[in-house]
Design a protein around this motif. Sequence first.
Motif, mmCIF file in Angstrom:
data_model
loop_
_atom_site.group_PDB
_atom_site.id
_atom_site.type_symbol
_atom_site.label_atom_id
_atom_site.label_comp_id
_atom_site.label_asym_id
_atom_site.label_seq_id
_atom_site.Cartn_x
_atom_site.Cartn_y
_atom_site.Cartn_z
ATOM 1 N N SER A 63 -7.556 1.120 3.426
ATOM 2 C CA SER A 63 -8.865 0.965 2.388
ATOM 3 C C SER A 63 -8.316 1.055 0.860
ATOM 4 C CB SER A 63 -9.872 2.143 2.557
ATOM 5 O OG SER A 63 -10.290 2.117 3.803
ATOM 6 N N THR A 64 -8.993 0.274 -0.018
ATOM 7 C CA THR A 64 -8.519 0.289 -1.395
ATOM 8 C C THR A 64 -10.035 0.828 -2.027
ATOM 9 O OG1 THR A 64 -9.205 -1.940 -1.740
ATOM 10 C CG2 THR A 64 -6.960 -1.565 -1.340
ATOM 11 N N VAL A 119 11.520 9.737 -8.909
ATOM 12 C CA VAL A 119 10.417 8.986 -7.780
ATOM 13 C C VAL A 119 10.925 9.080 -6.462
ATOM 14 C CG1 VAL A 119 9.490 6.808 -7.761
ATOM 15 C CG2 VAL A 119 10.312 7.512 -9.872
ATOM 16 N N TRP A 120 9.832 9.421 -5.620
ATOM 17 C CA TRP A 120 10.133 9.498 -4.155
ATOM 18 C C TRP A 120 8.889 9.124 -3.421
ATOM 19 C CZ3 TRP A 120 8.814 13.357 -7.353
ATOM 20 C CH2 TRP A 120 7.839 14.271 -6.781
ATOM 21 N N ILE A 121 9.103 8.766 -1.863
ATOM 22 C CA ILE A 121 8.062 8.640 -0.827
ATOM 23 C C ILE A 121 7.711 9.725 -0.554
ATOM 24 C CG2 ILE A 121 7.166 7.182 1.008
ATOM 25 C CD1 ILE A 121 9.470 5.268 0.103
ATOM 26 N N GLU A 122 6.673 10.318 -0.546
ATOM 27 C CA GLU A 122 6.095 11.813 0.049
ATOM 28 C C GLU A 122 5.966 11.587 1.392
ATOM 29 O OE1 GLU A 122 5.854 15.288 1.034
ATOM 30 O OE2 GLU A 122 6.544 14.967 -1.142
ATOM 31 N N GLY A 123 6.953 12.245 2.124
ATOM 32 C CA GLY A 123 6.891 11.845 3.566
ATOM 33 C C GLY A 123 5.618 12.746 4.196
ATOM 34 N N THR A 124 4.758 13.583 3.709
ATOM 35 C CA THR A 124 3.717 14.170 4.272
ATOM 36 C C THR A 124 2.388 13.370 3.932
ATOM 37 O OG1 THR A 124 2.848 15.474 2.050
ATOM 38 C CG2 THR A 124 4.614 16.593 3.866
ATOM 39 N N ASP A 125 2.544 12.185 3.257
ATOM 40 C CA ASP A 125 1.235 11.428 2.773
ATOM 41 C C ASP A 125 1.222 10.619 3.943
ATOM 42 O OD1 ASP A 125 -0.229 9.524 1.532
ATOM 43 O OD2 ASP A 125 -0.072 11.009 -0.136
ATOM 44 N N THR A 126 -0.263 10.064 4.199
ATOM 45 C CA THR A 126 -0.399 9.358 5.117
ATOM 46 C C THR A 126 -0.040 7.597 4.768
ATOM 47 O OG1 THR A 126 -2.651 8.860 4.192
ATOM 48 C CG2 THR A 126 -2.682 10.612 5.866
ATOM 49 N N ASP A 132 -6.158 5.690 -4.821
ATOM 50 C CA ASP A 132 -7.247 4.762 -4.437
ATOM 51 C C ASP A 132 -6.769 4.191 -3.333
ATOM 52 O OD1 ASP A 132 -4.897 3.776 -6.214
ATOM 53 O OD2 ASP A 132 -6.111 1.975 -6.414
ATOM 54 N N VAL A 133 -5.640 4.493 -2.889
ATOM 55 C CA VAL A 133 -5.580 3.644 -1.276
ATOM 56 C C VAL A 133 -5.322 4.748 -0.222
ATOM 57 C CG1 VAL A 133 -4.625 1.647 -2.550
ATOM 58 C CG2 VAL A 133 -3.086 3.849 -1.574
ATOM 59 N N HIS A 134 -5.779 4.495 1.000
ATOM 60 C CA HIS A 134 -5.730 5.101 2.000
ATOM 61 C C HIS A 134 -5.576 4.291 3.259
ATOM 62 C CE1 HIS A 134 -6.832 8.760 4.356
ATOM 63 N NE2 HIS A 134 -7.756 8.012 5.345
ATOM 64 N N GLY A 161 0.779 -1.179 0.011
ATOM 65 C CA GLY A 161 0.035 -0.075 0.089
ATOM 66 C C GLY A 161 0.836 1.417 0.031
ATOM 67 N N LEU A 162 1.992 1.025 0.071
ATOM 68 C CA LEU A 162 3.122 2.193 0.095
ATOM 69 C C LEU A 162 2.721 2.976 -1.202
ATOM 70 C CD1 LEU A 162 5.848 3.432 1.049
ATOM 71 C CD2 LEU A 162 6.880 2.151 -0.887
ATOM 72 N N VAL A 163 2.203 2.516 -2.276
ATOM 73 C CA VAL A 163 2.146 3.070 -3.499
ATOM 74 C C VAL A 163 1.374 4.378 -3.420
ATOM 75 C CG1 VAL A 163 2.481 0.995 -5.140
ATOM 76 C CG2 VAL A 163 0.234 1.640 -4.154
ATOM 77 N N GLY A 164 0.510 4.478 -2.400
ATOM 78 C CA GLY A 164 -0.299 5.588 -1.953
ATOM 79 C C GLY A 164 0.713 6.915 -1.797
ATOM 80 N N ALA A 165 1.736 6.388 -1.350
ATOM 81 C CA ALA A 165 2.601 7.783 -1.109
ATOM 82 C C ALA A 165 3.695 8.078 -2.200
ATOM 83 C CB ALA A 165 3.320 7.461 0.200
ATOM 84 N N ILE A 166 3.782 7.230 -3.094
ATOM 85 C CA ILE A 166 4.691 7.324 -4.297
ATOM 86 C C ILE A 166 4.187 8.632 -5.112
ATOM 87 C CG2 ILE A 166 5.645 6.383 -6.637
ATOM 88 C CD1 ILE A 166 6.590 5.160 -4.000
#
Length: 397
Positions: free
Chosen positions: A279-280, A372-379, A261-263, A209-214
Motif C-alpha cells: 500500500s502507498t 543509511v541502512w535497511i532496518e531488518g525489523t521493518d516489514t 507512507d508505504v506498507h 517500496g524498499l524505501v519504507g525500510a530505509i
Amino acid sequence: MKKKTSPKRHLLLTKNFIMMLVMLVVIIVAISAWFTQYKTVDATNISVKAESSEIDIAQSIKTYNADGTVKTDGPGVFGSEVVFQVPVDFGKFTKDCTGDGVNLIVPEFNVTNDYESVRKNGGKEVNENLSASDALSNVDSARQHSLHPENDPPEYQYLEFDFYVRSKNKELKLMPETRVVASTEAGGSSLSTVPEGKKSEYGNFNVDGLVGAIRVSLIGQGCTSVNQAWENGSLVTDGERAPSSARNAAERQLLWLPRPDVHLDINPNEGDVSNWGFSTGVTSQQFNGETYKAAYYTGTSSGVVLNPEDEDAVVSRGTATESGVQVKSLGQYVNITDFTYSNQLSPISLVVNGSDISVTDNYYVTKYKMKVWIEGTDTEARRAMDGGKFNIKLYFA
C-alpha cells in the motif's frame, strides 16, 4: 541379560529432556521481519545541499596511518552542495542490519524453519540469547580491502558518509523538503505503478517500496578548531598540511524514518507467498501506526533486546514534488545541533574561499556522519524488494 535403568538415571534423563524443551522454546520466541535470501539494493546518489547563503558544506578529507587508522580529519573545500556517489567497487550492500543509528548490528538467527516456512511466516527468527556482530559500512569494507588487497572486499551492511557544515548561525536545521525518493519516483512515476523490471516476486508491487525500510541517522560533532592550508587558490589536501579539526563528543542528532507512507502486508495466514499486498499513501490510522514506530535491536551483555519504539525518532509528515510526483518529505524543521555542550561552542575564523586567503569570516562548524541502512525489523525490508533503488536529499537551513 538386559540391565535395568536406575531411578536416578530416569530422573536425570527426564531433567535433561525438560531442559532441551525449555531451550527450544527460548530459541524460537523472537520473531522479526528479517529474511534469508541474498538480495541487492542500490542507492544511486545521496546529496547534501545548503539552501541558505550563510551555510556551506564540504566533504571530509582524511589522511591515514600505516595501520589504516585516521591520522587527520578536516573539511575540504566548502560549497553549496556535496553529492556522494554510492561505491560499487567495494563489497555489496546486501544485508539488513538494525540499531539506534549510532551502533548498528547484525543479530544471530535461528534455523528452525525451512525456507518456505520462513517466507510464509514473514521472516527469520532472531535469537535474542546470542551476541550480535557489528555491522560493517562501505568505509569499513574499503579500508579492510586497502590493508589486504589480496582478499575480496568484505560485504557491508550500511552506507556511511562524513561531511562538514559551516554556518553563520549556531543552530543548524534540516528543512521540510528533506526526503528519501524511490528511483521510480525520481523517474516521474508513482510507487503504486510497477514499471518493467520492478515487479516483486512476492506480488504485483514495485520493489522500490524498499524505501519504507530505509533509516537515516546523523551523528554530529561540534568543532572547536579547524585548520585549512591554501596554496595558489587551492586547498592542500594531503601531507602534513592536510585539513584537520578538533571536535567535541559525537552525539546523535537524527534518527529518521523517511517513508512511513508505504506498507507491505505479508499475509502470513494465507500461505500464498506470491501475492503479498503493498500500500502507498498510508496514514497513521492505517495498520495501527505500525510504520510510524522506530523499532530496532540493541546489543546486551547476554545477547540482543528489541526496542519496540524510539520516542526521539523523527517521522516524515510532509509532502514534496519530485519529477512531477508527490512524495513524502520530512515536513518540518529539525534542529541537528542540539548538543549537550552547545553553549560551549564558539565561531571559528575560516577562509571564505581560496581566491583570496586574506578574506575570512567566522563560522560555527559541525562534522556529521550520516548512516543509511535497511532496518531488518521493518516489514518493508529487502525480502520482497530485490533490486530496489533510492535517492536521499538533505537540505540545510
